[in-house]
Design a protein around this motif. Structure first.
Motif, mmCIF file in Angstrom:
data_model
loop_
_atom_site.group_PDB
_atom_site.id
_atom_site.type_symbol
_atom_site.label_atom_id
_atom_site.label_comp_id
_atom_site.label_asym_id
_atom_site.label_seq_id
_atom_site.Cartn_x
_atom_site.Cartn_y
_atom_site.Cartn_z
ATOM 1 N N ALA A 72 0.844 -1.198 0.000
ATOM 2 C CA ALA A 72 0.000 0.000 0.000
ATOM 3 C C ALA A 72 0.873 1.239 0.000
ATOM 4 C CB ALA A 72 -0.917 0.012 1.226
ATOM 5 N N GLY A 73 0.374 2.299 -0.643
ATOM 6 C CA GLY A 73 1.045 3.592 -0.610
ATOM 7 C C GLY A 73 0.339 4.536 0.343
ATOM 8 N N GLY A 74 1.062 5.561 0.783
ATOM 9 C CA GLY A 74 0.541 6.459 1.804
ATOM 10 C C GLY A 74 -0.253 7.639 1.276
ATOM 11 N N THR A 75 -0.976 7.456 0.181
ATOM 12 C CA THR A 75 -1.879 8.513 -0.301
ATOM 13 C C THR A 75 -3.256 8.259 0.327
ATOM 14 O OG1 THR A 75 -1.983 7.169 -2.326
ATOM 15 C CG2 THR A 75 -0.709 9.195 -2.415
ATOM 16 N N GLN A 76 -3.392 8.664 1.599
ATOM 17 C CA GLN A 76 -4.520 8.240 2.429
ATOM 18 C C GLN A 76 -5.870 8.777 1.980
ATOM 19 O OE1 GLN A 76 -1.708 9.650 3.716
ATOM 20 N NE2 GLN A 76 -0.757 8.099 5.027
ATOM 21 N N ARG A 77 -5.895 9.839 1.176
ATOM 22 C CA ARG A 77 -7.191 10.384 0.779
ATOM 23 C C ARG A 77 -8.023 9.390 -0.019
ATOM 24 N NH1 ARG A 77 -3.881 14.414 1.681
ATOM 25 N NH2 ARG A 77 -4.664 16.366 2.567
ATOM 26 N N ARG A 78 -7.398 8.400 -0.610
ATOM 27 C CA ARG A 78 -8.155 7.372 -1.333
ATOM 28 C C ARG A 78 -9.017 6.527 -0.396
ATOM 29 N NH1 ARG A 78 -6.305 5.642 -6.983
ATOM 30 N NH2 ARG A 78 -4.918 7.321 -7.631
ATOM 31 N N TRP A 79 -8.751 6.622 0.909
ATOM 32 C CA TRP A 79 -9.532 5.866 1.893
ATOM 33 C C TRP A 79 -10.612 6.744 2.531
ATOM 34 C CZ3 TRP A 79 -7.613 0.772 2.762
ATOM 35 C CH2 TRP A 79 -6.321 0.528 2.272
ATOM 36 N N TRP A 80 -10.597 8.027 2.288
ATOM 37 C CA TRP A 80 -11.470 8.961 3.007
ATOM 38 C C TRP A 80 -12.782 9.147 2.255
ATOM 39 C CZ3 TRP A 80 -7.420 13.306 4.433
ATOM 40 C CH2 TRP A 80 -6.480 12.750 5.321
ATOM 41 N N GLY A 81 -13.911 9.149 3.014
ATOM 42 C CA GLY A 81 -15.233 9.076 2.422
ATOM 43 C C GLY A 81 -15.604 10.223 1.505
ATOM 44 N N LYS A 82 -15.281 11.456 1.878
ATOM 45 C CA LYS A 82 -15.656 12.596 1.044
ATOM 46 C C LYS A 82 -14.974 12.529 -0.312
ATOM 47 C CE LYS A 82 -16.624 15.793 4.880
ATOM 48 N NZ LYS A 82 -16.201 14.932 5.986
ATOM 49 N N TYR A 83 -13.695 12.163 -0.302
ATOM 50 C CA TYR A 83 -12.948 12.068 -1.557
ATOM 51 C C TYR A 83 -13.477 10.916 -2.413
ATOM 52 C CZ TYR A 83 -9.609 15.319 0.512
ATOM 53 O OH TYR A 83 -9.030 16.421 1.077
ATOM 54 N N ARG A 84 -13.781 9.791 -1.784
ATOM 55 C CA ARG A 84 -14.300 8.646 -2.541
ATOM 56 C C ARG A 84 -15.635 8.989 -3.198
ATOM 57 N NH1 ARG A 84 -15.683 4.278 -0.059
ATOM 58 N NH2 ARG A 84 -15.778 5.115 2.060
ATOM 59 N N LYS A 85 -16.473 9.741 -2.484
ATOM 60 C CA LYS A 85 -17.745 10.163 -3.064
ATOM 61 C C LYS A 85 -17.514 11.111 -4.235
ATOM 62 C CE LYS A 85 -22.211 10.544 -3.343
ATOM 63 N NZ LYS A 85 -23.056 9.395 -3.742
ATOM 64 N N ALA A 86 -16.622 12.064 -4.089
ATOM 65 C CA ALA A 86 -16.339 13.010 -5.172
ATOM 66 C C ALA A 86 -15.873 12.281 -6.421
ATOM 67 C CB ALA A 86 -15.281 14.019 -4.718
ATOM 68 N N ILE A 87 -14.958 11.344 -6.237
ATOM 69 C CA ILE A 87 -14.428 10.627 -7.406
ATOM 70 C C ILE A 87 -15.502 9.758 -8.036
ATOM 71 C CG2 ILE A 87 -12.677 8.989 -8.193
ATOM 72 C CD1 ILE A 87 -11.674 11.844 -7.315
ATOM 73 N N GLU A 88 -16.365 9.159 -7.231
ATOM 74 C CA GLU A 88 -17.476 8.371 -7.770
ATOM 75 C C GLU A 88 -18.380 9.235 -8.650
ATOM 76 O OE1 GLU A 88 -21.243 7.259 -5.519
ATOM 77 O OE2 GLU A 88 -20.149 5.355 -5.455
ATOM 78 N N VAL A 89 -18.659 10.454 -8.188
ATOM 79 C CA VAL A 89 -19.496 11.377 -8.957
ATOM 80 C C VAL A 89 -18.828 11.728 -10.287
ATOM 81 C CG1 VAL A 89 -20.432 13.734 -8.999
ATOM 82 C CG2 VAL A 89 -20.678 12.321 -6.940
ATOM 83 N N ILE A 90 -17.536 12.007 -10.244
ATOM 84 C CA ILE A 90 -16.806 12.330 -11.480
ATOM 85 C C ILE A 90 -16.816 11.145 -12.432
ATOM 86 C CG2 ILE A 90 -14.502 12.819 -12.407
ATOM 87 C CD1 ILE A 90 -14.061 14.508 -9.854
ATOM 88 N N HIS A 91 -16.552 9.958 -11.908
ATOM 89 C CA HIS A 91 -16.509 8.763 -12.759
ATOM 90 C C HIS A 91 -17.881 8.402 -13.318
ATOM 91 C CE1 HIS A 91 -12.472 7.159 -10.927
ATOM 92 N NE2 HIS A 91 -12.327 8.262 -11.641
ATOM 93 N N SER A 92 -18.941 8.879 -12.686
ATOM 94 C CA SER A 92 -20.291 8.633 -13.201
ATOM 95 C C SER A 92 -20.599 9.482 -14.426
ATOM 96 C CB SER A 92 -21.335 8.922 -12.114
ATOM 97 O OG SER A 92 -21.499 10.332 -11.931
ATOM 98 N N GLY A 93 -19.729 10.464 -14.706
ATOM 99 C CA GLY A 93 -19.942 11.353 -15.841
ATOM 100 C C GLY A 93 -20.784 12.560 -15.520
ATOM 101 N N ALA A 94 -21.009 12.834 -14.242
ATOM 102 C CA ALA A 94 -21.914 13.909 -13.835
ATOM 103 C C ALA A 94 -21.496 15.269 -14.378
ATOM 104 C CB ALA A 94 -22.000 13.961 -12.313
ATOM 105 N N ILE A 95 -20.192 15.537 -14.455
ATOM 106 C CA ILE A 95 -19.758 16.838 -14.996
ATOM 107 C C ILE A 95 -19.104 16.672 -16.379
ATOM 108 C CG2 ILE A 95 -19.528 17.889 -12.712
ATOM 109 C CD1 ILE A 95 -16.482 17.639 -13.002
#
Length: 415
Positions: free
Chosen positions: A145-168
């Protein structure tokens, strides 16, 4: 003993064996600010035991061991030389929070010894090292594992999910701003290192040089032999979030400008830096790191064909669509994932999918930071070939893809 008591005793013994066998014994290498944070975050994790601490500063290791003893009643093994930790067959995994220039070699040695690894960011000191860390993880089939901890944090995971959904829409540019607010280091004289510090081990893979107090314990970040400036220190987190959202890998060109403005001191890396990375599809990431005085917050922006997402420093985000200036309603965020709990589970189950920030992802984001620093040092735009992980027809730039190692602390070509 009658048969019933015998079976109960046998069951209890088997349960005790299973519980002991289920425990993951971790060694932490480097117990400065990040290593101390690792201790704090690991102590509550079930079935994880901090079994050993290793630091080239014996006094620092002893202080960290007292923290563990106060919480658990157990004293971890203390070592100065990490190689003795790797020889210990009872250690399952290694958490690495050393200086940047030690990250890759520590991880490679640990994986060669059969240990799983959690490697703090940046996972390498140069591009070559990052490729070797990933290669070792694959060769030895290690959880890494690498120490880029934001990939584990809920707000960031939600933001990326929204982007990957094509919302913007299709993302054509990502921007980040990081204000570091760093003061002058001044100038520290050369002197003998303190008795509790093993200077040879601290210098490790870097060229041997004289000790001064602007290197230990923290300001090594601002010297090229040991650190990677603010881009490698905090910029790695910034670019990792953008690259994650944009689903990009390595940039094909990079241009960086900046300098060490406002004061003259012993530091070598820029205190202010602007970087533009361009990818094969023409999309780009633009980063601004400011070390002088500003009241602007850390932030990210994703620009898409349908709208714009602005991310705040804590991971909350705001979306505006089309030409509208009115933000969309705020969404419900996910909960954070305990990254050390999940890493421990991955070690136990051998399931790398439990690791949100798998080593290859962090290594790519780290390599982008190295690209930016190389462009800054050479003061020109550079072209890069992701297939070879080298700059295109550029001997001067490719000389900075790796470094000259000081034996025996050598990152090998063949891991």
């Amino acid at each position: 003993m009658d048969r019933r008591h015998f079976l109960l005793a046998a069951a209890a013994a088997n349960q005790s064996w299973a519980q002991a066998n289920d425990r993951v014994r971790v060694a932490i290498v480097g117990v400065g600010s990040r290593g101390t944070a690792h201790i704090k975050e690991m102590l509550p994790v079930p079935n994880l035991e901090i079994a050993a601490l290793c630091d080239v500063d014996g006094a620092r290791a002893e202080a960290a061991s007292q923290t563990i003893f106060a919480k658990t009643g157990k004293r971890p093994i203390l070592e100065t030389d990490m190689r003795r930790i790797f020889d210990d067959k009872s250690i399952d995994a290694v958490s690495i929070a050393t200086t940047n220039h030690w990250h890759a070699l520590t991880a490679i040695w640990a994986m060669q010894a059969g240990k799983d690894v959690y490697v703090e960011k940046p996972v390498s000191h140069n591009i070559f090292e990052g490729t070797k860390v990933v290669e070792a993880a694959r060769k030895y089939k290690r959880m890494a594992a690498g120490g880029t901890q934001r990939r584990w944090w809920g707000k960031y995971r939600k933001a990326i999910e929204v982007i990957h959904s094509g919302a913007i829409g299709e993302i054509y540019q990502g921007n980040f701003t990081f204000p570091g607010n760093r003061d002058s280091l001044g100038f520290k004289p050369f002197k003998e290192p303190p008795a509790n510090l093993n200077w040879d081990l601290w210098v490790g893979p870097a060229p041997m040089q004289k000790y001064h107090e602007n290197l230990v314990p923290y300001n090594w970040h601002w010297f090229w032999d040991f650190g990677n400036g603010e881009l490698g220190n905090n910029g790695i987190h910034m670019i990792d979030v953008l690259r994650w959202g944009m689903k990009q890998k390595m940039a094909v060109s990079v241009r960086s400008t900046g300098g060490r403005f406002g004061y003259k001191d012993q530091g070598e890396t820029p205190n202010s830096q602007n970087v533009t990375w361009t990818f094969a599809d023409g999309s780009s990431i633009v980063g601004q790191l400011r070390g002088l005085y500003t009241d602007e917050p850390m932030s990210w922006d994703f620009f898409g064909s349908k709208g714009h997402m602005h991310m705040f420093s804590d991971g909350r985000f705001r979306i505006t669509m089309g030409r509208s200036k009115k933000p969309e309603p705020e969404m419900e965020y996910y909960s954070d994932i305990d990254h050390f709990a999940k890493f421990t589970e991955a070690v136990r189950t051998r399931n790398s999918k439990l690791i949100e920030a798998e080593i290859e992802e962090t290594a790519i984001s780290t390599a982008l930071c190295h690209q930016g620093n190389i462009s800054y040092r050479l003061k020109r735009e550079l072209k890069f070939d992701p297939a070879t992980m080298l700059f295109v027809n550029d001997k001067e730039a490719n000389a900075l893809v790796t470094r000259k190692y000081r034996a025996p602390y050598v990152v090998p070509e063949r891991v």
